[in-house]
Design an enzyme around this catalytic site. Structure first.
Site, PDB file in Angstrom:
ATOM      1  N   THR A   1      -4.407   6.250   6.970  1.00 17.11           N
ATOM      2  CA  THR A   1      -5.378   5.239   6.525  1.00 17.11           C
ATOM      3  C   THR A   1      -4.961   3.862   7.050  1.00 17.11           C
ATOM      4  O   THR A   1      -5.462   2.849   6.573  1.00 17.11           O
ATOM      5  CB  THR A   1      -5.448   5.183   4.978  1.00 17.11           C
ATOM      6  OG1 THR A   1      -4.124   5.001   4.470  1.00 17.11           O
ATOM      7  CG2 THR A   1      -6.052   6.436   4.391  1.00 17.11           C
TER       8      THR A   1
ATOM      9  N   THR B   1      17.244   0.875   7.537  1.00  9.58           N
ATOM     10  CA  THR B   1      17.403   2.109   6.762  1.00  9.58           C
ATOM     11  C   THR B   1      18.445   1.863   5.676  1.00  9.58           C
ATOM     12  O   THR B   1      19.115   0.844   5.642  1.00  9.58           O
ATOM     13  CB  THR B   1      17.858   3.267   7.662  1.00  9.58           C
ATOM     14  OG1 THR B   1      19.064   2.857   8.305  1.00  9.58           O
ATOM     15  CG2 THR B   1      16.803   3.611   8.680  1.00  9.58           C
TER      16      THR B   1
ATOM     17  N   GLU C   1     -11.864   3.395  17.431  1.00  7.72           N
ATOM     18  CA  GLU C   1     -13.009   3.605  16.531  1.00  7.72           C
ATOM     19  C   GLU C   1     -14.087   2.539  16.761  1.00  7.72           C
ATOM     20  O   GLU C   1     -13.762   1.423  17.168  1.00  7.72           O
ATOM     21  CB  GLU C   1     -12.532   3.583  15.062  1.00  7.72           C
ATOM     22  CG  GLU C   1     -11.942   2.259  14.607  1.00  7.72           C
ATOM     23  CD  GLU C   1     -11.398   2.325  13.174  1.00  7.72           C
ATOM     24  OE1 GLU C   1     -10.566   3.202  12.881  1.00  7.72           O
ATOM     25  OE2 GLU C   1     -11.820   1.463  12.370  1.00  7.72           O
TER      26      GLU C   1
ATOM     27  N   ILE D   1       0.842  -1.210   0.000  1.00  8.29           N
ATOM     28  CA  ILE D   1       0.000   0.000   0.000  1.00  8.29           C
ATOM     29  C   ILE D   1       0.875   1.258   0.000  1.00  8.29           C
ATOM     30  O   ILE D   1       0.600   2.220  -0.718  1.00  8.29           O
ATOM     31  CB  ILE D   1      -0.991  -0.002   1.187  1.00  8.29           C
ATOM     32  CG1 ILE D   1      -1.890  -1.247   1.127  1.00  8.29           C
ATOM     33  CG2 ILE D   1      -1.866   1.257   1.162  1.00  8.29           C
ATOM     34  CD1 ILE D   1      -2.809  -1.435   2.330  1.00  8.29           C
TER      35      ILE D   1
ATOM     36  N   HIS E   1     -13.404   4.922   8.119  1.00 14.64           N
ATOM     37  CA  HIS E   1     -12.660   3.701   7.769  1.00 14.64           C
ATOM     38  C   HIS E   1     -13.137   3.120   6.432  1.00 14.64           C
ATOM     39  O   HIS E   1     -13.658   1.999   6.370  1.00 14.64           O
ATOM     40  CB  HIS E   1     -12.739   2.657   8.888  1.00 14.64           C
ATOM     41  CG  HIS E   1     -11.558   1.728   8.871  1.00 14.64           C
ATOM     42  ND1 HIS E   1     -11.007   1.179  10.008  1.00 14.64           N
ATOM     43  CD2 HIS E   1     -10.799   1.244   7.843  1.00 14.64           C
ATOM     44  CE1 HIS E   1      -9.981   0.401   9.677  1.00 14.64           C
ATOM     45  NE2 HIS E   1      -9.843   0.427   8.366  1.00 14.64           N
TER      46      HIS E   1
ATOM     47  N   ARG F   1      10.207  -0.927   8.844  1.00 16.45           N
ATOM     48  CA  ARG F   1      10.882  -1.671   9.904  1.00 16.45           C
ATOM     49  C   ARG F   1      12.011  -2.532   9.375  1.00 16.45           C
ATOM     50  O   ARG F   1      12.722  -3.147  10.125  1.00 16.45           O
ATOM     51  CB  ARG F   1       9.872  -2.543  10.666  1.00 16.45           C
ATOM     52  CG  ARG F   1       8.869  -1.736  11.448  1.00 16.45           C
ATOM     53  CD  ARG F   1       7.627  -2.550  11.702  1.00 16.45           C
ATOM     54  NE  ARG F   1       7.040  -2.972  10.416  1.00 16.45           N
ATOM     55  CZ  ARG F   1       6.381  -4.101  10.214  1.00 16.45           C
ATOM     56  NH1 ARG F   1       6.213  -4.943  11.182  1.00 16.45           N
ATOM     57  NH2 ARG F   1       5.884  -4.387   9.026  1.00 16.45           N
TER      58      ARG F   1
ATOM     59  N   ARG G   1      -3.811   2.542  10.909  1.00 17.02           N
ATOM     60  CA  ARG G   1      -4.513   2.238  12.146  1.00 17.02           C
ATOM     61  C   ARG G   1      -4.326   3.394  13.119  1.00 17.02           C
ATOM     62  O   ARG G   1      -3.266   4.022  13.171  1.00 17.02           O
ATOM     63  CB  ARG G   1      -3.967   0.951  12.805  1.00 17.02           C
ATOM     64  CG  ARG G   1      -4.429  -0.345  12.182  1.00 17.02           C
ATOM     65  CD  ARG G   1      -5.935  -0.582  12.337  1.00 17.02           C
ATOM     66  NE  ARG G   1      -6.367  -1.840  11.731  1.00 17.02           N
ATOM     67  CZ  ARG G   1      -6.741  -1.991  10.463  1.00 17.02           C
ATOM     68  NH1 ARG G   1      -6.747  -0.955   9.642  1.00 17.02           N
ATOM     69  NH2 ARG G   1      -7.112  -3.187  10.013  1.00 17.02           N
TER      70      ARG G   1
ATOM     71  N   GLY H   1     -11.088   2.677   3.711  1.00 19.14           N
ATOM     72  CA  GLY H   1      -9.933   2.314   2.881  1.00 19.14           C
ATOM     73  C   GLY H   1     -10.222   1.294   1.787  1.00 19.14           C
ATOM     74  O   GLY H   1      -9.864   1.487   0.635  1.00 19.14           O
TER      75      GLY H   1
HETATM   76  C1  DGY Z   1      -7.867  -3.256   6.427  1.00 20.76           C
HETATM   77  O1  DGY Z   1      -8.472  -4.030   5.681  1.00 20.76           O
HETATM   78  O2  DGY Z   1      -7.206  -3.637   7.380  1.00 20.76           O
HETATM   79  C2  DGY Z   1      -7.914  -1.798   6.138  1.00 20.76           C
HETATM   80  O3  DGY Z   1      -7.920  -1.068   7.307  1.00 20.76           O
HETATM   81  C3  DGY Z   1      -8.998  -1.389   5.207  1.00 20.76           C
HETATM   82  O4  DGY Z   1      -9.128  -0.023   5.178  1.00 20.76           O
END
Ligand code: DGY
Length: 305
Positions: A229, A172, A260, A149, A278, A169, A231, A280
């Site tokens: 977008t 670098t 949330e 993503i 939420h 993570r 968490r 996404g």
């Molecule tokens: C997920 O599927 O974990 C995402 O948060 C979707 O937005």
């Protein structure tokens, strides 16, 4: 109720029906009653399963979550019991990156404010300095998380003329290739200090919970835009709110929140902020593809042909 496959709600498309899954709301009496016989559970990202749920399901072989995030599942207990975790990587990459871009443009071009002005009848006509936003071309976009993503988001902001840089993570140094180009992978302090836009695309884990507190957010240049977008728990929301009100953050776009669907009440009248519920992965195509992926994983695990 005797269910081999138990889901907490219907999913988009026919995939779940094709499996013959039984539907019962999360932690309802029927859901609890079905646990002793159940072999696969289907849950949503808003349904945090616990070890004590698992203890009631001795035949459980798979947990399928209708999300790519797995932070609401008891991962260690599943590993110990050999319960397979099925999630939805890959199929929601573009939808989520699109939504992050939507938030970025909505915040920087003041889309929600403009829309509210028109609908409320407060728009009295064009003016040279009306709702001036912020341009993006030529600016640095810090991307936290160099997974699918994060890379898809990089492609989008690169197309707007921005310069993506990454932190993840994996360490670098070196570069991250995101298909159309490659960009440096830098230490977190450098990413924060350089980013006119910071967008979060990493999972919520023990390592990323609270990753962005006041100290980290203060490193962002004045006027930086924060987009989340991923968490809610990754960024400390009271710190982000304080920096937004102080004018240090130039805007915030959120699709996810700690705790949330409850929101920190201060978001509701926060300036230069766009808030989404939420969304996404919320396209018809994506949600149907997510359901198919879970169907296939469950069928394979339970050897249903
Ligand atoms: C997920 O599927 O974990 C995402 O948060 C979707 O937005």
């Amino acid at each position: 109720m005797n269910a081999r496959i138990l889901a907490t709600s219907p999913l988009v498309g026919p995939a779940l029906k094709e499996l013959g899954a039984v539907i019962a709301p999360f932690r309802s009496a029927e859901w609890n009653a079905a646990l002793p016989e159940v072999e696969a559970l289907v849950v949503l990202l808003s349904e945090p399963l616990t070890e004590s749920d698992l203890a009631k399901a001795p035949k459980l072989k798979a947990i399928a979550t209708y999300s790519v995030g797995v932070n609401h599942l008891p991962l260690a207990a599943c590993e110990t019991r050999g319960i397979r975790i099925l999630s939805t990587p890959g199929v929601l990459t573009d939808a989520t990156a699109d939504l992050a871009l939507t938030l970025l443009l909505a915040v920087t071009r003041r889309v929600a404010e403009g829309e509210r002005m028109v609908r409320s009848g407060r728009w009295t006509g064009w003016a040279p300095d009306q709702l001036l936003g912020t341009g993006l071309a030529g600016k640095v976009c810090g991307i936290l998380g160099a997974g699918a993503i994060g890379k898809a988001f990089a492609r989008r902001v690169w197309a707007l003329g921005m310069q993506p840089i990454f932190w993840d993570r994996e360490g670098t140094g070196g570069t991250v290739s995101f298909g159309v180009c490659e960009s440096p992978r830098v230490p977190l302090p450098k990413l924060l200090e350089s980013s006119a836009v910071l967008s979060l695309h990493c999972p919520l884990t023990h390592a990323t919970r609270g990753l962005l507190g006041l100290k980290e957010l203060e490193r962002l240049p004045k006027g930086a835009i924060l987009i989340n977008t991923a968490r809610g728990g990754i960024v400390d929301e009271p710190s982000a709110l304080a920096l937004l009100r102080a004018g240090h953050l130039g805007g915030v776009g959120l699709d996810v929140y700690e705790g949330e669907p409850k929101l920190h009440p201060a978001w509701l009248d926060a300036p230069r902020t766009v808030l989404l519920p939420h969304l996404g992965s919320a396209t018809v195509e994506t949600r149907a593809a997510m359901a198919r992926l879970l169907r296939d994983g469950i069928a394979e695990t339970l050897q249903i042909s």
